[in-house]
Design a protein around this motif. Structure first.
Motif, PDB file in Angstrom:
ATOM      1  N   VAL A  92      36.654  81.768  18.601  1.00  0.00           N
ATOM      2  CA  VAL A  92      37.246  82.355  17.733  1.00  0.00           C
ATOM      3  C   VAL A  92      37.840  83.647  16.773  1.00  0.00           C
ATOM      4  O   VAL A  92      38.185  83.996  16.329  1.00  0.00           O
ATOM      5  N   SER A  93      36.014  84.438  17.198  1.00  0.00           N
ATOM      6  CA  SER A  93      36.472  85.932  16.747  1.00  0.00           C
ATOM      7  C   SER A  93      36.155  86.571  18.096  1.00  0.00           C
ATOM      8  O   SER A  93      34.773  87.326  18.170  1.00  0.00           O
ATOM      9  N   LYS A 124      42.769  76.464  15.821  1.00  0.00           N
ATOM     10  CA  LYS A 124      43.289  77.397  14.813  1.00  0.00           C
ATOM     11  C   LYS A 124      44.674  78.328  15.720  1.00  0.00           C
ATOM     12  O   LYS A 124      45.172  79.467  14.965  1.00  0.00           O
ATOM     13  N   ILE A 126      44.906  79.737  18.650  1.00  0.00           N
ATOM     14  CA  ILE A 126      44.228  80.938  19.299  1.00  0.00           C
ATOM     15  C   ILE A 126      44.403  80.892  20.545  1.00  0.00           C
ATOM     16  O   ILE A 126      43.068  79.653  21.330  1.00  0.00           O
ATOM     17  N   LEU A 254      48.734  84.003  20.290  1.00  0.00           N
ATOM     18  CA  LEU A 254      48.805  83.713  18.471  1.00  0.00           C
ATOM     19  C   LEU A 254      49.561  82.132  18.463  1.00  0.00           C
ATOM     20  O   LEU A 254      51.054  82.132  18.483  1.00  0.00           O
ATOM     21  N   GLU A 259      47.335  74.979   8.628  1.00  0.00           N
ATOM     22  CA  GLU A 259      46.401  74.779   8.412  1.00  0.00           C
ATOM     23  C   GLU A 259      45.256  73.983   7.580  1.00  0.00           C
ATOM     24  O   GLU A 259      44.741  74.314   7.115  1.00  0.00           O
ATOM     25  N   LYS A 262      41.363  73.174   7.904  1.00  0.00           N
ATOM     26  CA  LYS A 262      40.551  73.949   7.313  1.00  0.00           C
ATOM     27  C   LYS A 262      40.871  74.299   5.742  1.00  0.00           C
ATOM     28  O   LYS A 262      39.491  74.243   4.616  1.00  0.00           O
ATOM     29  N   GLU A 265      37.435  71.718   4.233  1.00  0.00           N
ATOM     30  CA  GLU A 265      36.476  72.633   4.044  1.00  0.00           C
ATOM     31  C   GLU A 265      36.077  73.502   3.373  1.00  0.00           C
ATOM     32  O   GLU A 265      35.743  73.796   2.416  1.00  0.00           O
ATOM     33  N   ASP A 266      37.579  74.652   2.833  1.00  0.00           N
ATOM     34  CA  ASP A 266      37.769  75.488   1.701  1.00  0.00           C
ATOM     35  C   ASP A 266      37.439  75.173   0.322  1.00  0.00           C
ATOM     36  O   ASP A 266      37.002  74.740  -0.565  1.00  0.00           O
ATOM     37  N   ASP A 269      33.616  73.951  -0.088  1.00  0.00           N
ATOM     38  CA  ASP A 269      33.037  75.373  -0.435  1.00  0.00           C
ATOM     39  C   ASP A 269      33.861  75.394  -1.587  1.00  0.00           C
ATOM     40  O   ASP A 269      32.157  76.239  -1.970  1.00  0.00           O
ATOM     41  N   ARG A 270      34.787  75.492  -1.955  1.00  0.00           N
ATOM     42  CA  ARG A 270      35.204  76.039  -3.568  1.00  0.00           C
ATOM     43  C   ARG A 270      33.846  75.115  -4.751  1.00  0.00           C
ATOM     44  O   ARG A 270      33.816  75.512  -6.042  1.00  0.00           O
ATOM     45  N   LEU A 273      30.465  76.742  -3.818  1.00  0.00           N
ATOM     46  CA  LEU A 273      29.750  77.796  -4.150  1.00  0.00           C
ATOM     47  C   LEU A 273      30.760  78.500  -5.305  1.00  0.00           C
ATOM     48  O   LEU A 273      30.647  79.268  -5.553  1.00  0.00           O
ATOM     49  N   ARG A 363      25.702  77.470   2.661  1.00  0.00           N
ATOM     50  CA  ARG A 363      25.942  77.126   1.620  1.00  0.00           C
ATOM     51  C   ARG A 363      25.111  77.456  -0.324  1.00  0.00           C
ATOM     52  O   ARG A 363      24.805  78.301  -0.455  1.00  0.00           O
ATOM     53  N   GLU A 475      26.590  85.010   7.005  1.00  0.00           N
ATOM     54  CA  GLU A 475      27.707  83.897   7.377  1.00  0.00           C
ATOM     55  C   GLU A 475      27.896  82.019   7.531  1.00  0.00           C
ATOM     56  O   GLU A 475      26.960  81.350   7.090  1.00  0.00           O
ATOM     57  N   LEU A 476      29.254  81.873   7.124  1.00  0.00           N
ATOM     58  CA  LEU A 476      28.784  80.263   6.767  1.00  0.00           C
ATOM     59  C   LEU A 476      29.369  79.512   7.696  1.00  0.00           C
ATOM     60  O   LEU A 476      30.532  79.736   8.120  1.00  0.00           O
TER      61      LEU A 476
END
Lengths: 636, 328
Positions: A92-93, A124, A126, A254, A259, A262, A265-266, A269-270, A273, A363, A475-476
């Motif tokens: 992924v990265s 994603k 990739i 790519l 998305e 994803k 999850e956001d 997290d909103r 966090l 988190r 990192e999360l």
């Protein structure tokens, strides 16, 4: 038989431990919180007539000397004779993983890249041409999925070929000026480490490597010629990452992907966090853990106790004499361990591991940072502290995730006022049961005050500096569904020390006490402590249970029971129960915990901390009972 | 014999000649794609059909006046063309042959004085030509390959598979290398001479892309300076991002002031904390990387970088400079 020693290296949370699990079986803790492996874990297995010894290292992003994890990994790289390293890369990265790969290659260690999370990367959009990566870097690249156990066989084949080793040929090329400086320093490098690697590390201002130079002045000399690079360490990092990004891009395609997934999850997290809801939910989560422990743990405890008292003990006739009594006392100790501590400890770790593996813990760490900073601690200090709520022993070893020795010892000192399950058993079982639930709340609240005061004093005394917030760039990880098998395995590993060390202690403690009792020594022991009993306002009978609390907290409960039986509420006033609770719970919980701190920080610090925290406990309990008695007298 | 000139033939030849001249001229300034050329043409209300342009480009490349590079941009292959040494010679000759009126005419048509073309030298408007021609780059590349694959025999086929340039171009480069005494041809394989080995060592160091990546970072203003060179080595997104950075130069803001959920590119990292920098870079917080603020907490941010979520404190966020960058 041929022997191979292979190091597993990778970023935090990249799947090193899962890989080791699928290579040798479940021996390693795998979690969705970065930084679970705090020391090198070794595991051996024979493949095809070759004995391979794996060393799992703590997760690192780069080889530098900033944190304990990095130091441990660095030592593993150079101090043991390894045949090669598997670098687990995150598809992924990829560029981030390649940064680490390059550093290992710079150290001239043969590398096999195990490419993990290919499916997540594809989700994603990739797509990675791993064969091309292999060609470009001239190292084997093997796609793996430790959960589905794919790629494992190919990886093992690659290990077995490691000996016919391809030598490391790929090098990151730096700017001309830097290359010149590397050459200049290389001529001054002593020892068996690769010259280029040592030169780079010294240019990157890693003082650990200055010792490898014949003449340290060469660094200054080389730097003088680097006028174009006033910050050569930065430029080297950038250069290395630039190469990583360049190569990653060459082999990556790519594809556009919606998305949708994803964004869920956001959304979570909103909330988690959020500036208000985040900390509130963190506190609620820990409150829920306590709630579950109290009710479910209490229920399990009662059931076990009922079974023991109703079924086992009456049918047990150890016979008379010393041995009979010793056997009975030993059994009582064992029962205390199994029925009181076990449900709490095991349950705690199961719940904690669940939170950890799901990704929620990271988190909570972010939210905790804001508050722990008041004590100059990073957010991740919440992990050893929370583990300490189960048992101080794994808590003390988890302090290793902190970056400096000083910070670690500081955190360990806070265990003085972090009640482990045994101490919670005193608070719930003795104080709560005989003095009322409100009194237990008083003790817990007093412990919070004691924690804050002690933390503040230690911070001042140890001169702990405040660091920039999130200075470790936590990192999360993505949320994952935790696997039940993993949780059970991990909880068991975490409480293993409790079962193997604490319970034998309880048995021995029980026997020793009954021995002392039989010989009539307990009465003699009481005398010298009259000053303390006066200070605490307690009757002489509690001296022995209180003393035993320094061996093992659960022993206090056991002793108090055996001294007073069910007369506790008659003999002791509520205030005395409160004071007893405070005096036994404040301090380094037991000899086993002291032993653990001894192991981690050395004898001097362990003895110092035990004495200081014991003195603090007594002082605080004495002062607190005087203050609380004012409130209690009013309410009673 | 027909006294009247063949008007059709005449205009066709004139057009063809001017068109070639135009392409060589533009491709000498900087590497251009077919699209660039047809767009440039629009400035002069001059429609150029792809059907006419591409065969011409192909033709000029075949003849060795242009060299072609393939660049992968967002998964699409773009071909870039650059005038070769020979093409430049041709331009020079044309310039010298032409009379004043024709030069005047061309000056208007091309939009730049046709008199002072300093072919192969420096040109005005701050655009500094790379010191090397693409032929030189290809030559160096061949040496680089020889150095990199020391252990194997290097055939012409192998070189062709490694270098994105036409076969005729490669054979010319090899010829020149042979003339320079850097390589020998033995039974169809390329072998380095003693001199060649020395040169390779130099090239391998000199020729890392990163060296340039680097220079760009320190001096954004001169980004276009060696764009041909970069295009030769760096493909696709990285190149695009670097280009974007150059356009955004001077307008970057600290991450701290960047809005929630806006997409940006990191332009620079400024810090005094020593070890932190390496940690940041190794986590993907690097000039040229995309970044997005996912959440704001009271004393920091959660950012999305390199496909991962990372928490950054306010103090650190001050030192990370970003520019707005909508997904292209």
């Amino acid at each position: 038989m041929q022997n191979l020693k292979i190091l597993l290296i990778g970023q935090p949370n990249v799947g090193k431990s899962s890989l080791l699990n699928s290579l040798v079986g479940p021996k390693v803790i795998v979690s969705n919180y970065p930084g679970t492996t705090v020391e090198v874990i070794r595991a051996k297995k024979i493949f095809d007539g070759t004995k391979i010894e794996f060393e799992d290292t703590p997760g690192i992003y780069s080889i530098s000397d900033r944190s304990e994890e990095e130091k441990v990994t660095e030592r593993a790289l150079f101090e043991s004779d390894i045949d090669g390293a598997i670098v687990i890369a995150d598809a992924v990265s990829l560029e981030r993983s390649l940064y680490l790969v390059f550093q290992v290659l710079e150290a001239k260690i043969p590398v096999i890249i195990a490419l993990n999370f290919i499916e997540s990367a594809e989700k994603k959009g990739i797509i990675i041409d791993y064969k091309k990566l292999s060609r470009l870097l001239r190292v084997p690249v093997i796609p793996i999925n430790p959960l589905k156990k794919t790629g494992i066989k190919e990886l093992i084949d690659a290990f077995l070929k490691l000996k016919e080793a391809r030598r490391v040929t790929f090098t990151v090329k730096y700017d001309d000026d830097i290359e010149r400086a590397i050459e200049e320093i290389s001529s001054q490098v002593n020892g068996r480490l690769p010259k280029r690697f040592v030169s780079l590390r010294t240019l990157e201002e890693d003082e650990d490597y200055y010792g490898y130079l014949k003449d340290k002045n060469v660094i200054e000399k080389a730097k003088k010629n680097l006028k174009e690079h006033p910050k050569v360490a930065w430029d080297i990092s950038i250069n290395r990452y630039g190469t990583a990004a360049f190569i990653a891009e060459k082999i990556t395609q790519l594809v556009h992907i919606d998305e949708e997934s994803k964004s869920l999850e956001d959304k979570v997290d909103r909330i988690l966090l959020h500036r208000v809801w985040g900390p509130v939910l963190t506190v609620i989560a820990f409150a829920i853990i306590f709630g579950i422990l109290l009710y479910l743990g209490g229920w399990i405890e009662e059931t076990l106790m009922g079974f023991v008292e109703g079924t086992i003990l009456p049918n047990l006739d150890p016979g008379g004499g010393f041995f009979g009594m010793a056997l009975k006392a030993g059994l009582t100790g064992l029962m205390a361990g199994v029925s009181i501590a076990l449900p709490y400890v095991f349950l705690f770790y199961v719940i904690f591991t669940l939170i950890e593996d799901s990704g929620l813990l990271s988190r909570f760490v972010i939210n905790a940072e804001r508050f722990l900073r008041k004590l100059s601690l990073p957010g991740k200090a919440i992990i050893p502290l929370a583990l300490g709520l189960g048992c101080t022993v794994p808590g003390a070893s988890a302090t290793r995730i902190l970056s400096s020795e000083k910070e670690r010892f500081y955190t360990a000192s806070l265990f003085t006022a972090v009640p482990c399950s045994s101490r919670l058993a005193i608070i719930m079982g003795i104080v709560g049961h005989f003095g009322g639930k409100l009194l237990a709340v008083y003790v817990l609240a007093s412990l919070v005050v004691a924690f804050l005061i002690f933390g503040y004093i230690m911070k001042k005394v140890m001169r702990i500096e405040k660091k920039p917030i999130f200075h470790e760039l936590p990192e999360l990880p993505t949320y994952r569904a935790p696997s039940i098998k993993n949780i059970i395995t991990k909880s068991w590993i975490r409480m293993k020390s409790f079962v193997y060390v604490v319970i034998p202690f309880l048995i021995i403690g029980g026997i020793v006490y009954s021995g002392l009792d039989v010989l009539g020594i307990t009465k003699v022991v009481v005398k010298p402590f009259s000053l303390i009993t006066w200070w605490l306002g307690l009757p002489d009978v509690v001296v022995v249970p209180w003393l035993f609390s320094y061996l093992q907290k659960d022993l206090s409960s056991v002793m108090l029971f055996s001294v007073l039986g069910s007369r506790i509420a008659e003999v002791l006033t509520p205030i005395q129960i409160y004071t007893f609770g405070m005096a036994t719970t404040l301090g380094i919980p037991c000899m086993i915990a002291t032993g653990m701190i001894w192991k981690e920080f050395g004898a001097k610090k362990a003895i110092f901390l035990t004495l200081v925290s014991a003195a603090y406990g007594l002082l605080f309990a004495g002062v607190a009972f005087r203050i609380v008695s004012i409130f209690l007298n009013r309410s009673i | 014999m027909n006294k009247n000139i063949d008007l059709k033939n005449f205009t066709q030849q004139l057009e063809r000649g001017l068109f070639c001249l135009y392409i060589l001229w533009k491709a000498n300034e900087q590497a251009v794609s077919g699209i660039d050329l047809s767009e440039l043409e629009h400035d002069h209300d001059h429609e150029v059909s792809a059907g006419r342009l591409y065969p011409k480009l192909h033709d000029l490349t075949e003849k060795g006046y242009l060299v072609m590079d393939e660049v992968n941009e967002h998964g699409k292959i773009h071909k870039y063309y650059k005038t070769t040494e020979e093409g430049r010679e041709l331009l020079k000759k044309v310039r010298d042959e032409l009379g004043e009126p024709m030069k005047d005419f061309l000056t208007v048509w091309i939009g730049k004085p046709f008199y002072n073309i300093e072919i192969g030298g420096k040109e005005g408007k701050g655009y500094k030509k790379p010191e090397k021609s693409i032929l030189q780059i290809v030559k160096d590349d061949i040496l680089h390959i020889c150095g990199e694959y020391k252990s194997r025999k290097i055939s012409l086929k192998f070189i062709e598979s490694k270098i994105k340039a036409s076969a005729s171009f490669i054979s010319r480069a090899i010829k020149q290398l042979e003339d320079d005494g850097l390589i020998k041809l033995q039974k169809g394989f390329v072998v380095l001479t003693e001199n060649g080995r020395g040169k390779v060592k130099y090239i391998i160091r000199k020729y890392s892309i990163l060296e340039d990546y680097f220079k760009e970072r320190r001096d954004n203003k001169n980004l276009y300076k060696e764009v041909d060179f970069l295009e030769h080595y760096i493909s696709g997104e990285a190149l695009n991002n670097i280009k974007k950075l150059s356009t955004f130069d001077g307008t970057s803001t600290p991450l701290e002031e960047f809005g929630l959920n806006r997409k940006g590119l990191i332009t620079d990292i400024e810090f005094s904390v020593g070890g932190l920098f390496e940690r940041m870079v190794s986590m993907g917080i690097f000039p040229g990387e995309k970044i997005r603020i996912m959440h704001k907490t009271p004393d920091g941010f959660v950012v999305y970088v390199s496909n991962k979520k990372i928490a950054i404190g306010k103090d650190i966020a001050k030192g990370v400079k970003v520019v707005e960058h909508a997904e292209s």
